[in-house]
Scaffold this motif. Structure first.
Motif, PDB file in Angstrom:
ATOM      1  N   TYR A 108       0.834  -1.206   0.000  1.00 53.43           N
ATOM      2  CA  TYR A 108       0.000   0.000   0.000  1.00 53.43           C
ATOM      3  C   TYR A 108       0.868   1.255   0.000  1.00 53.43           C
ATOM      4  O   TYR A 108       0.516   2.268  -0.594  1.00 53.43           O
ATOM      5  CB  TYR A 108      -0.956  -0.017   1.195  1.00 53.43           C
ATOM      6  CG  TYR A 108      -1.958   1.102   1.183  1.00 53.43           C
ATOM      7  CD1 TYR A 108      -2.892   1.221   0.148  1.00 53.43           C
ATOM      8  CD2 TYR A 108      -1.994   2.056   2.192  1.00 53.43           C
ATOM      9  CE1 TYR A 108      -3.819   2.247   0.115  1.00 53.43           C
ATOM     10  CE2 TYR A 108      -2.915   3.085   2.176  1.00 53.43           C
ATOM     11  CZ  TYR A 108      -3.828   3.175   1.139  1.00 53.43           C
ATOM     12  OH  TYR A 108      -4.739   4.197   1.113  1.00 53.43           O
ATOM     13  N   SER A 109       2.018   1.183   0.628  1.00 50.20           N
ATOM     14  CA  SER A 109       2.949   2.315   0.682  1.00 50.20           C
ATOM     15  C   SER A 109       3.484   2.693  -0.685  1.00 50.20           C
ATOM     16  O   SER A 109       4.035   3.781  -0.858  1.00 50.20           O
ATOM     17  CB  SER A 109       4.145   1.986   1.584  1.00 50.20           C
ATOM     18  OG  SER A 109       3.731   1.658   2.875  1.00 50.20           O
ATOM     19  N   THR A 110       3.363   1.810  -1.651  1.00 47.34           N
ATOM     20  CA  THR A 110       3.915   2.059  -2.979  1.00 47.34           C
ATOM     21  C   THR A 110       2.923   2.737  -3.927  1.00 47.34           C
ATOM     22  O   THR A 110       3.273   3.030  -5.057  1.00 47.34           O
ATOM     23  CB  THR A 110       4.406   0.747  -3.628  1.00 47.34           C
ATOM     24  OG1 THR A 110       3.276  -0.073  -3.955  1.00 47.34           O
ATOM     25  CG2 THR A 110       5.365  -0.005  -2.728  1.00 47.34           C
ATOM     26  N   THR A 111       1.700   2.985  -3.461  1.00 49.10           N
ATOM     27  CA  THR A 111       0.699   3.568  -4.353  1.00 49.10           C
ATOM     28  C   THR A 111       0.917   5.056  -4.602  1.00 49.10           C
ATOM     29  O   THR A 111       0.792   5.518  -5.727  1.00 49.10           O
ATOM     30  CB  THR A 111      -0.730   3.335  -3.815  1.00 49.10           C
ATOM     31  OG1 THR A 111      -0.836   3.871  -2.498  1.00 49.10           O
ATOM     32  CG2 THR A 111      -1.073   1.849  -3.804  1.00 49.10           C
ATOM     33  N   TYR A 112       1.209   5.793  -3.548  1.00 49.91           N
ATOM     34  CA  TYR A 112       1.422   7.235  -3.642  1.00 49.91           C
ATOM     35  C   TYR A 112       2.439   7.640  -2.576  1.00 49.91           C
ATOM     36  O   TYR A 112       2.485   7.041  -1.497  1.00 49.91           O
ATOM     37  CB  TYR A 112       0.136   8.030  -3.360  1.00 49.91           C
ATOM     38  CG  TYR A 112      -0.991   7.738  -4.310  1.00 49.91           C
ATOM     39  CD1 TYR A 112      -1.054   8.345  -5.567  1.00 49.91           C
ATOM     40  CD2 TYR A 112      -2.006   6.853  -3.945  1.00 49.91           C
ATOM     41  CE1 TYR A 112      -2.100   8.076  -6.431  1.00 49.91           C
ATOM     42  CE2 TYR A 112      -3.054   6.577  -4.813  1.00 49.91           C
ATOM     43  CZ  TYR A 112      -3.094   7.187  -6.051  1.00 49.91           C
ATOM     44  OH  TYR A 112      -4.122   6.929  -6.911  1.00 49.91           O
ATOM     45  N   ALA A 113       3.189   8.688  -2.820  1.00 51.12           N
ATOM     46  CA  ALA A 113       4.154   9.181  -1.827  1.00 51.12           C
ATOM     47  C   ALA A 113       3.442   9.550  -0.525  1.00 51.12           C
ATOM     48  O   ALA A 113       3.947   9.276   0.561  1.00 51.12           O
ATOM     49  CB  ALA A 113       4.923  10.373  -2.382  1.00 51.12           C
ATOM     50  N   LYS A 114       2.249  10.144  -0.631  1.00 56.76           N
ATOM     51  CA  LYS A 114       1.521  10.540   0.584  1.00 56.76           C
ATOM     52  C   LYS A 114       1.126   9.317   1.409  1.00 56.76           C
ATOM     53  O   LYS A 114       1.102   9.379   2.635  1.00 56.76           O
ATOM     54  CB  LYS A 114       0.305  11.405   0.255  1.00 56.76           C
ATOM     55  CG  LYS A 114      -0.800  10.684  -0.496  1.00 56.76           C
ATOM     56  CD  LYS A 114      -1.964  11.614  -0.775  1.00 56.76           C
ATOM     57  CE  LYS A 114      -3.100  10.851  -1.430  1.00 56.76           C
ATOM     58  NZ  LYS A 114      -4.290  11.681  -1.578  1.00 56.76           N
ATOM     59  N   GLU A 115       0.836   8.208   0.749  1.00 53.80           N
ATOM     60  CA  GLU A 115       0.503   6.980   1.487  1.00 53.80           C
ATOM     61  C   GLU A 115       1.758   6.346   2.081  1.00 53.80           C
ATOM     62  O   GLU A 115       1.721   5.779   3.166  1.00 53.80           O
ATOM     63  CB  GLU A 115      -0.236   5.986   0.601  1.00 53.80           C
ATOM     64  CG  GLU A 115      -1.604   6.439   0.156  1.00 53.80           C
ATOM     65  CD  GLU A 115      -2.571   6.769   1.299  1.00 53.80           C
ATOM     66  OE1 GLU A 115      -2.331   6.380   2.470  1.00 53.80           O
ATOM     67  OE2 GLU A 115      -3.586   7.437   1.027  1.00 53.80           O
ATOM     68  N   ASP A 116       2.865   6.462   1.391  1.00 49.22           N
ATOM     69  CA  ASP A 116       4.142   5.992   1.907  1.00 49.22           C
ATOM     70  C   ASP A 116       4.451   6.721   3.217  1.00 49.22           C
ATOM     71  O   ASP A 116       4.780   6.104   4.243  1.00 49.22           O
ATOM     72  CB  ASP A 116       5.237   6.233   0.856  1.00 49.22           C
ATOM     73  CG  ASP A 116       6.567   5.561   1.158  1.00 49.22           C
ATOM     74  OD1 ASP A 116       6.652   4.741   2.101  1.00 49.22           O
ATOM     75  OD2 ASP A 116       7.529   5.843   0.413  1.00 49.22           O
ATOM     76  N   ARG A 117       4.320   8.038   3.212  1.00 47.19           N
ATOM     77  CA  ARG A 117       4.614   8.823   4.408  1.00 47.19           C
ATOM     78  C   ARG A 117       3.606   8.561   5.526  1.00 47.19           C
ATOM     79  O   ARG A 117       3.982   8.452   6.697  1.00 47.19           O
ATOM     80  CB  ARG A 117       4.660  10.318   4.047  1.00 47.19           C
ATOM     81  CG  ARG A 117       5.833  10.668   3.150  1.00 47.19           C
ATOM     82  CD  ARG A 117       5.969  12.153   2.941  1.00 47.19           C
ATOM     83  NE  ARG A 117       4.913  12.735   2.141  1.00 47.19           N
ATOM     84  CZ  ARG A 117       4.978  12.942   0.822  1.00 47.19           C
ATOM     85  NH1 ARG A 117       6.072  12.609   0.144  1.00 47.19           N
ATOM     86  NH2 ARG A 117       3.978  13.512   0.171  1.00 47.19           N
ATOM     87  N   ALA A 118       2.328   8.460   5.185  1.00 46.30           N
ATOM     88  CA  ALA A 118       1.309   8.203   6.208  1.00 46.30           C
ATOM     89  C   ALA A 118       1.512   6.830   6.842  1.00 46.30           C
ATOM     90  O   ALA A 118       1.374   6.665   8.055  1.00 46.30           O
ATOM     91  CB  ALA A 118      -0.094   8.314   5.608  1.00 46.30           C
ATOM     92  N   ARG A 119       1.846   5.844   6.028  1.00 44.76           N
ATOM     93  CA  ARG A 119       2.100   4.498   6.546  1.00 44.76           C
ATOM     94  C   ARG A 119       3.336   4.508   7.444  1.00 44.76           C
ATOM     95  O   ARG A 119       3.363   3.876   8.493  1.00 44.76           O
ATOM     96  CB  ARG A 119       2.282   3.560   5.362  1.00 44.76           C
ATOM     97  CG  ARG A 119       1.941   2.150   5.555  1.00 44.76           C
ATOM     98  CD  ARG A 119       0.550   1.927   6.069  1.00 44.76           C
ATOM     99  NE  ARG A 119      -0.021   0.791   5.379  1.00 44.76           N
ATOM    100  CZ  ARG A 119      -1.267   0.439   5.466  1.00 44.76           C
ATOM    101  NH1 ARG A 119      -2.091   1.122   6.220  1.00 44.76           N
ATOM    102  NH2 ARG A 119      -1.718  -0.591   4.815  1.00 44.76           N
ATOM    103  N   LEU A 120       4.355   5.241   7.026  1.00 45.03           N
ATOM    104  CA  LEU A 120       5.581   5.359   7.816  1.00 45.03           C
ATOM    105  C   LEU A 120       5.270   5.976   9.188  1.00 45.03           C
ATOM    106  O   LEU A 120       5.691   5.450  10.226  1.00 45.03           O
ATOM    107  CB  LEU A 120       6.585   6.229   7.049  1.00 45.03           C
ATOM    108  CG  LEU A 120       8.033   6.124   7.450  1.00 45.03           C
ATOM    109  CD1 LEU A 120       8.608   4.788   7.016  1.00 45.03           C
ATOM    110  CD2 LEU A 120       8.825   7.250   6.820  1.00 45.03           C
ATOM    111  N   PHE A 121       4.538   7.079   9.207  1.00 47.92           N
ATOM    112  CA  PHE A 121       4.166   7.733  10.459  1.00 47.92           C
ATOM    113  C   PHE A 121       3.329   6.790  11.320  1.00 47.92           C
ATOM    114  O   PHE A 121       3.568   6.662  12.528  1.00 47.92           O
ATOM    115  CB  PHE A 121       3.397   9.026  10.169  1.00 47.92           C
ATOM    116  CG  PHE A 121       3.008   9.791  11.399  1.00 47.92           C
ATOM    117  CD1 PHE A 121       3.920  10.625  12.029  1.00 47.92           C
ATOM    118  CD2 PHE A 121       1.728   9.694  11.926  1.00 47.92           C
ATOM    119  CE1 PHE A 121       3.563  11.342  13.175  1.00 47.92           C
ATOM    120  CE2 PHE A 121       1.366  10.405  13.056  1.00 47.92           C
ATOM    121  CZ  PHE A 121       2.286  11.222  13.686  1.00 47.92           C
TER     122      PHE A 121
END
Length: 176
Positions: A108-121
């Motif tokens: 899921y983190s690979t779909t959009y940069a914003k999702e990558d960052r949200a998943r990371l947080f």
């Protein structure tokens, strides 16, 4: 400061969140963040994953503020493996989901940069995630995200380790 960036920040606890095929959204979700009439809203479905959903969706509201107050996320794509691009149909090689080559929390983190960052947080806020943040890729991403938050929210001088910084191998030093 996030709430001040909007006309308000509202949290809603709901029984369930469901989408429609026509909207192109997921059929169900544990959380959703949206903007309406100048306000930011975070809706969380009660249940087992409510805490994670809260962190994830809160980050989405925070990011709007972060992107206007800091340039730290401007080069985010450079933190990814060479040749990688975000996309809905992206299914990366498992090599980027494990061990010292891990670059993403999950697919899921690979779909959009914003999702990558949200998943990371989201995962940085959880307990017991040491292994997830061991690789150089994940450390660079987490460091960049934490620096952006400190920059945007005026926390550069905060001497303590903030909750989302708990997995940084090298803590961010307070700046004068």
């Amino acid at each position: 400061k996030t709430a001040e960036h909007f006309s308000g920040l509202t949290f809603c606890l709901v029984r369930e969140i469901s989408g429609t095929q026509e909207s192109g959204s997921l059929s169900t979700a544990t959380g959703i963040q949206f903007f309406q009439d100048g306000g930011a809203y975070v809706a969380i479905s009660t249940g087992k994953y409510a805490q994670q959903a809260l962190y994830h969706e809160l980050y989405h509201a925070m990011e709007s503020f972060i992107l206007t107050e800091s340039t730290a996320l401007d080069q985010w794509d450079s933190l990814n493996p060479a040749g990688f691009t975000y996309g809905n149909e992206n299914r990366i090689d498992d090599v980027y989901l494990r061990g010292q080559t891990r670059a993403f929390v999950d697919n899921y983190s690979t779909t959009y940069a914003k999702e990558d960052r949200a998943r990371l947080f989201e995962y940085a806020m959880l307990e017991g995630m040491n292994e997830l943040f061991r690789s150089d890729y994940m450390q660079r991403k987490l460091n960049t995200l934490c620096s952006a938050i400190r920059d945007a929210y005026g926390l550069k001088r905060a001497p303590e380790i903030l909750p989302w910084e708990q997995y940084l191998v090298t803590p961010i030093a307070p700046k004068e």
